[in-house]
Design an enzyme around this catalytic site. Structure first.
Site, short mmCIF file in Angstrom:
data_model
loop_
_atom_site.label_atom_id
_atom_site.label_comp_id
_atom_site.label_asym_id
_atom_site.label_seq_id
_atom_site.Cartn_x
_atom_site.Cartn_y
_atom_site.Cartn_z
NE ARG A 61 -13.87 52.94 6.63
CZ ARG A 61 -13.19 53.79 7.41
NH1 ARG A 61 -13.01 53.52 8.69
NH2 ARG A 61 -12.73 54.91 6.91
CG HIS A 65 -9.66 51.31 4.06
ND1 HIS A 65 -9.31 52.38 4.85
CD2 HIS A 65 -10.91 51.58 3.63
CE1 HIS A 65 -10.30 53.25 4.88
NE2 HIS A 65 -11.29 52.79 4.17
CG ASN A 93 -5.87 53.13 6.79
OD1 ASN A 93 -6.95 52.85 6.27
ND2 ASN A 93 -4.73 52.66 6.37
CG HIS A 191 -21.20 53.12 3.61
ND1 HIS A 191 -20.89 54.25 2.90
CD2 HIS A 191 -20.00 52.57 3.96
CE1 HIS A 191 -19.56 54.39 2.82
NE2 HIS A 191 -19.01 53.37 3.44
C1 HEM Z 1 -17.36 54.42 -2.19
C2 HEM Z 1 -16.41 54.99 -1.48
C3 HEM Z 1 -16.36 54.92 0.01
C4 HEM Z 1 -16.13 55.96 0.84
C5 HEM Z 1 -15.86 57.40 0.43
C6 HEM Z 1 -16.21 55.47 2.19
C7 HEM Z 1 -15.99 56.23 3.31
C8 HEM Z 1 -16.23 55.81 4.60
C9 HEM Z 1 -16.09 56.63 5.78
C10 HEM Z 1 -15.61 58.06 5.81
C11 HEM Z 1 -16.46 55.89 6.85
C12 HEM Z 1 -16.57 56.33 8.31
C13 HEM Z 1 -15.24 56.27 9.00
C14 HEM Z 1 -15.35 56.90 10.37
O1 HEM Z 1 -15.50 58.12 10.42
O2 HEM Z 1 -15.30 56.17 11.39
C15 HEM Z 1 -16.83 54.60 6.35
C16 HEM Z 1 -17.26 53.57 7.12
C17 HEM Z 1 -17.50 52.31 6.66
N1 HEM Z 1 -17.30 51.87 5.37
FE1 HEM Z 1 -16.98 53.01 3.75
N2 HEM Z 1 -16.48 54.14 2.15
C18 HEM Z 1 -16.58 53.75 0.85
C19 HEM Z 1 -16.77 52.47 0.38
C20 HEM Z 1 -16.86 51.37 1.20
C21 HEM Z 1 -16.77 50.01 0.75
C22 HEM Z 1 -16.48 49.58 -0.69
C23 HEM Z 1 -16.95 49.22 1.84
C24 HEM Z 1 -16.93 47.73 1.96
C25 HEM Z 1 -17.22 46.90 0.98
C26 HEM Z 1 -17.17 50.11 2.97
C27 HEM Z 1 -17.47 49.71 4.24
C28 HEM Z 1 -17.60 50.55 5.33
C29 HEM Z 1 -18.08 50.12 6.63
C30 HEM Z 1 -18.61 48.76 6.97
C31 HEM Z 1 -18.00 51.22 7.47
C32 HEM Z 1 -18.31 51.27 8.98
C33 HEM Z 1 -17.03 50.96 9.72
C34 HEM Z 1 -17.17 50.85 11.24
O3 HEM Z 1 -18.29 50.72 11.75
O4 HEM Z 1 -16.12 50.88 11.89
N3 HEM Z 1 -17.07 51.40 2.55
N4 HEM Z 1 -16.67 54.57 4.98
C1 LIG Z 2 -4.74 51.41 14.39
C2 LIG Z 2 -3.70 52.42 14.22
O1 LIG Z 2 -2.56 52.14 13.90
N1 LIG Z 2 -4.08 53.64 14.43
C3 LIG Z 2 -3.16 54.73 14.35
C4 LIG Z 2 -3.72 55.78 13.41
O2 LIG Z 2 -2.93 56.92 13.44
C5 LIG Z 2 -2.83 57.53 14.73
C6 LIG Z 2 -2.14 58.87 14.61
O3 LIG Z 2 -1.24 58.91 13.56
C7 LIG Z 2 -2.10 56.57 15.67
O4 LIG Z 2 -1.97 57.16 16.95
C8 LIG Z 2 -2.91 55.30 15.75
O5 LIG Z 2 -2.24 54.35 16.51
#
Ligand code: HEM
Ligand SMILES: CC(=O)N[C@H]1CO[C@H](CO)[C@@H](O)[C@@H]1O
Ligand SMILES: *[C@@H]1O[C@H](CO)[C@@H](O)[C@H](O)[C@H]1NC(C)=O
Ligand SMILES: *[C@@H]1O[C@H](CO)[C@@H](O)[C@H](O)[C@H]1NC(C)=O
Ligand SMILES: *[C@@H]1O[C@H](CO)[C@@H](O)[C@H](O)[C@H]1NC(C)=O
Ligand SMILES: *[C@@H]1O[C@H](CO)[C@@H](O)[C@H](O)[C@H]1NC(C)=O
Length: 327
Positions: A61, A65, A93, A191
């Site tokens: 992810r 980003h 982020n 995902h």
């Molecule tokens: C298509 C548009 C996309 C949207 C709107 C999106 C949005 C999100 C959001 C909101 C989360 C959860 C964050 C949280 O609340 O902790 C997430 C997690 C994640 N996304 Fe996406 N994402 C997108 C595309 C992608 C792409 C292109 C990748 C990688 C190739 C990706 C990989 C991941 C992974 C692996 C997680 C889990 C992260 C974790 O476990 O910490 N996503 N994504």
């Molecule tokens: C990893 C990181 O830099 N996280 C930051 C995201 O933003 C919050 C609030 O602005 C910071 O407290 C975190 O350190």
């Protein structure tokens, strides 16, 4: 012929060729300058992945980003300064993880060959290697990226799709990166691993389209009831995390796509992939194919994403610490 002449054109051609090759990434870019670089990264990951199998998700992810803002240039890693709000503090982020892990790899590489390996390449290699370590797809990571010096929160907001994105938004933001609908569907397949905070989708459960007490009709009602009862008990829960592909959130499989067709994709952006006939048909094709085929196609899209708009040659720098630009 005029002033330039044949010779001039040849010379010009040679320079243009040199400039264009200089701007290319290449496989094993550090073969001479830091021959052990890629092995050091891989060994570190293989040593730690058993204790931290969930690292693959945040790292891929982070790679996504990073690449969506100013090309893959590690701008995602920069800390804010007194005069600048960095990408890190932008809402998308806030939930990124894995920064420490990248820093630890960077210190190993600085000890081996100071000032040679970019933070941007470390992200790209570590994302690939951790996904491979959990048995997922592999892809080629040509290297030679240089680190950027600019990181703006506002640019992360403008370029990284929010989970509330509809199809039109997703298509536009991916097209901005040179990625098409096939890439969108395949890359969203990431995902299949990882977790989300309730806050990323709670509005679908409690406050859909801004009306308190309403639920997104595009989300399976049984699943929604379950999430509300067991996981995300209120609209404001910003602590609880939920597996995005419940039951196999550490396995890079096809079940994300199965869930989409059951209306159990967690985000509106996931659900949006079923609202367009082209992307819906791509989902069906992926499900009809083999896991191996999905891996091959996923790899092609990753290779596109990680090479788009990168800094090479003499642009940017090789940061000493991934969180700050060199002084
Ligand atoms: C298509 C548009 C996309 C949207 C709107 C999106 C949005 C999100 C959001 C909101 C989360 C959860 C964050 C949280 O609340 O902790 C997430 C997690 C994640 N996304 Fe996406 N994402 C997108 C595309 C992608 C792409 C292109 C990748 C990688 C190739 C990706 C990989 C991941 C992974 C692996 C997680 C889990 C992260 C974790 O476990 O910490 N996503 N994504
Ligand atoms: C990893 C990181 O830099 N996280 C930051 C995201 O933003 C919050 C609030 O602005 C910071 O407290 C975190 O350190
Ligand atoms: C998609 O979302 C954008 C911005 O949020 C909005 O302007 C647009 O009308 C939406 N498109 C559709 C088809 O709903
Ligand atoms: C519900 O959503 C609307 C529109 O997004 C927002 O203005 C409102 O503050 C939300 N309600 C709560 C209680 O968060
Ligand atoms: C979570 O919500 C609480 C209460 O609204 C707030 O004080 C806290 O800063 C939030 N935490 C995060 C990580 O956003
Ligand atoms: C960057 O910010 C993080 C979190 O705020 C902090 O722990 C770290 O020390 C900072 N890094 C540098 C090099 O300033």
């Amino acid at each position: 012929m005029g002033g330039l002449g044949y010779f001039g054109i040849v010379i010009f051609g040679i320079f243009a060729y040199m400039a264009s090759t200089e701007a290319q990434l290449q496989m094993n870019f550090y073969a001479k300058s830091c021959p052990k670089a890629e092995k050091i990264i891989l060994d570190f990951i293989n040593k730690h992945i058993h204790n931290a199998p969930s690292l693959a998700a945040p790292l891929i992810r982070m790679n996504f980003h990073d690449c969506f803002v100013r090309g893959c240039d590690a701008s995602v890693l920069l800390n804010s300064t007194s005069s600048n709000q960095a990408e890190k503090v932008a809402p998308p982020n806030l939930t990124l993880r894995g920064f420490d892990f990248i820093d630890r790899i960077k210190s190993l590489l600085e000890a081996e060959c100071p000032g040679v390996v970019s933070c941007a390449d470390i992200i790209a290699l570590a994302a690939r290697d951790t996904v491979v370590a959990i048995g997922g797809p592999s892809w080629r990571v040509p290297t030679g990226r240089r680190d950027g010096t600019i990181s703006r929160s506002s640019e992360a907001l403008a370029n990284i799709p929010p989970p509330t994105s509809n199809f039109t938004n997703l298509q536009r933001l991916f097209a901005n990166q040179g990625l098409d609908l096939k890439d969108l569907v395949l890359l969203s397949g990431a995902h299949t691993i990882g977790v989300s905070h309730c806050s990323s989708f709670a509005s679908r459960l409690y406050n859909f389209t801004g009306v308190l007490g309403t639920q997104d009709p595009a989300l399976d009602s049984e699943y929604a009831a379950n999430l509300k009862a067991r996981k995300c008990r209120s609209l404001n829960d910003n602590v609880t995390i939920v597996e995005m592909d419940p039951g196999s959130f550490r396995t890079f499989d096809l079940s994300y796509y199965t869930l989409l067709l059951k209306r159990r994709g967690l985000f509106q952006s996931d659900a949006a992939l079923t609202t367009n006939s082209n992307t819906l048909s791509l989902i069906n094709q992926i499900l009809k194919g083999s896991l191996q085929n999905f891996y091959t196609e996923f790899a092609k899209s990753m290779e596109k994403m990680i090479q788009n708009n990168v800094k090479t040659g003499s642009s940017g720098e090789i940061r000493k610490h991934c969180a700050v630009v060199n002084s």
